[in-house]
Design a protein around this motif. Structure first.
Motif: not given
Length: 440
Positions: A218-221, A233-237, A378-381, A400-401
């Motif tokens: 779902g991308g950022v969702w 999951l540490p994901q941000l937009g 986005v993901l931290p790495d 998180g691509f």
């Protein structure tokens, strides 16, 4: 928006829901539709649910670059496989996603840039990639129109290409339907129903569908949906602005190559114009939730090639993606906001055009026809998660691509399909494990 053709396909994707399928794919972006295509071709019964339309968020708003050059080392085998598939997709299926093997070029303004490019080429060679060459000042001129600014050199990959984001996801979705997948747009998944640590069903705004496997793409969702299942999951937009120019006769003087300078980027479009961007600039809108995750991103954001600008979350979109809660059976945030449409930063785009004209004078007088923005997961790495959950049997994740999803989507969809089907993957999945972020 970038002119996506997704709406033209929606009529074919409406209908009732099945009672049960083998796999549910959550998300109609480019990774989700490629995964649905491969799962259907593998003989699985597949339902793809998209809360809005196919490819209407970042999958239809990116630059359209399909490249191996400059990738993180972990992504190089995946991106090479993706390029192979981009090249063969149209001849094999008789479709047009606008793929052209035009090559990519990064410009170097200093000897330090060239040394950095040289180090990347050496690393890429250890991953089986030998198609990138280092160019000196004279060689780089052959890839630029006459009268361009001088450069110290560059890095060029002839096997890279470009495709049309507004066209690709809907076309691949059509191939998935042809292969037997069911696609429902305007069908938000509110959550995943589990029992005894196993996936049982998805609950959508239109009803429940029993299934044994769920792929969250779902991308950022994705973070929000996983949070509802108890996974962190540490994901941000991150918001990025781009534009397209009107068709221009200047294109006859500009070689067909995707070009990235220090602070500008461009690539030719099939409509005779160009997609352009202010390279190296993105924005994150700060909310209470993103402040909590922020420390995990500081190393990559402060030391990365992109300059991340911060501002308060005036629109409320970041707060929605991080802090919202949903309860199965109740109207959810996923159906309240069917399509993220962040406001573009016109000043950033004007800066990008000025820098482009300053360095590539052939763009003088070219008119911007449309400006848009998209929110990147986005993901931290900055490396995606493509993996199964160790905590919930039957749950899979592809997210998180970090701005690379369009180009590597054909291989990412294939990789998660192999994992879901218990087949030996053609690309080592270890670098994409969820556990590296503490997600199980």
């Amino acid at each position: 928006m970038s002119g996506t053709d997704g709406a033209a396909y929606d009529a074919a994707f409406q209908g009732g829901l099945p009672e049960r399928v083998d796999c549910v794919v959550v998300g109609g972006g480019i990774v989700g539709v490629f995964a649905a295509l491969d799962l259907a071709r593998a003989g699985r019964s597949v339902l793809l649910c998209e809360k809005g339309g196919i490819g209407l968020e970042q999958s239809g708003r990116n630059w359209g670059w399909c490249r191996t050059m400059g990738r993180a080392a972990a992504e190089i085998p995946l991106s090479r496989e993706a390029l192979d598939r981009w090249r063969t997709l149209e001849p094999d299926a008789g479709v047009d996603v606008g793929f052209r093997q035009c090559g990519t070029l990064y410009l170097a303004k200093s000897a330090a840039d060239l040394r950095r490019y040289g180090r990347w080429i050496e690393t890429a060679a250890t991953r089986g990639h030998h198609d990138t060459t280092l160019l000196d000042a004279r060689e780089v001129e052959t890839f630029l129109p006459p009268g361009s600014a001088p450069w110290a050199g560059g890095m060029h990959t002839s096997s890279d290409g470009r495709a049309e984001p507004g066209r690709a996801a809907p076309v691949v979705a059509g191939l998935a339907v042809r292969a037997g997948a069911m696609i429902r747009t305007g069908c938000a998944v509110r959550g995943v129903e589990t029992h005894g640590g196993r996936v049982q069903a998805v609950v959508t705004e239109h009803g429940r569908v029993a299934c044994g496997q769920v792929l969250v793409a779902g991308g950022v969702w994705s973070r929000l949906l996983l949070q509802g299942i108890g996974l962190s999951l540490p994901q941000l937009g991150v918001i990025s602005t781009a534009a397209r120019t009107a068709p221009t006769a200047a294109g006859a003087d500009i070689p067909d190559c995707a070009v990235g300078g220090p602070d500008f980027a461009y690539r030719r479009r099939d409509d005779g114009g160009y997609t352009i961007a202010r390279r190296g600039v993105a924005r994150h809108d700060l909310s209470r939730g993103s402040l909590a995750l922020g420390p995990r991103f500081m190393k990559s954001w402060l030391g990365g090639s992109d300059k991340i600008r911060f501002r308060p979350d005036w629109s409320g979109q970041t707060s929605t993606l991080i802090g919202s809660k949903s309860v199965l059976g109740e109207r959810s945030v996923f159906e309240q906001c069917c399509t993220l449409d962040p406001a573009p930063e016109h000043d950033v785009m004007r800066q990008g055009l000025r820098r482009l004209v300053r360095n590539i004078s052939s763009f003088e007088g070219v008119r911007i026809a449309q400006t848009w923005a998209g929110m990147i997961d986005v993901l931290p790495d900055a490396v995606p998660v493509i993996d199964r959950s160790r905590m919930i049997e039957g749950l899979y994740i592809a997210t998180g691509f970090s701005g690379h999803g369009f180009g590597i989507a054909p291989a990412a969809g294939n990789l998660i399909c192999h994992i879901m089907c218990g087949q030996a993957p053609t690309v080592d999945p270890a670098p994409f494990a969820a556990a590296r972020h503490g997600t199980h």
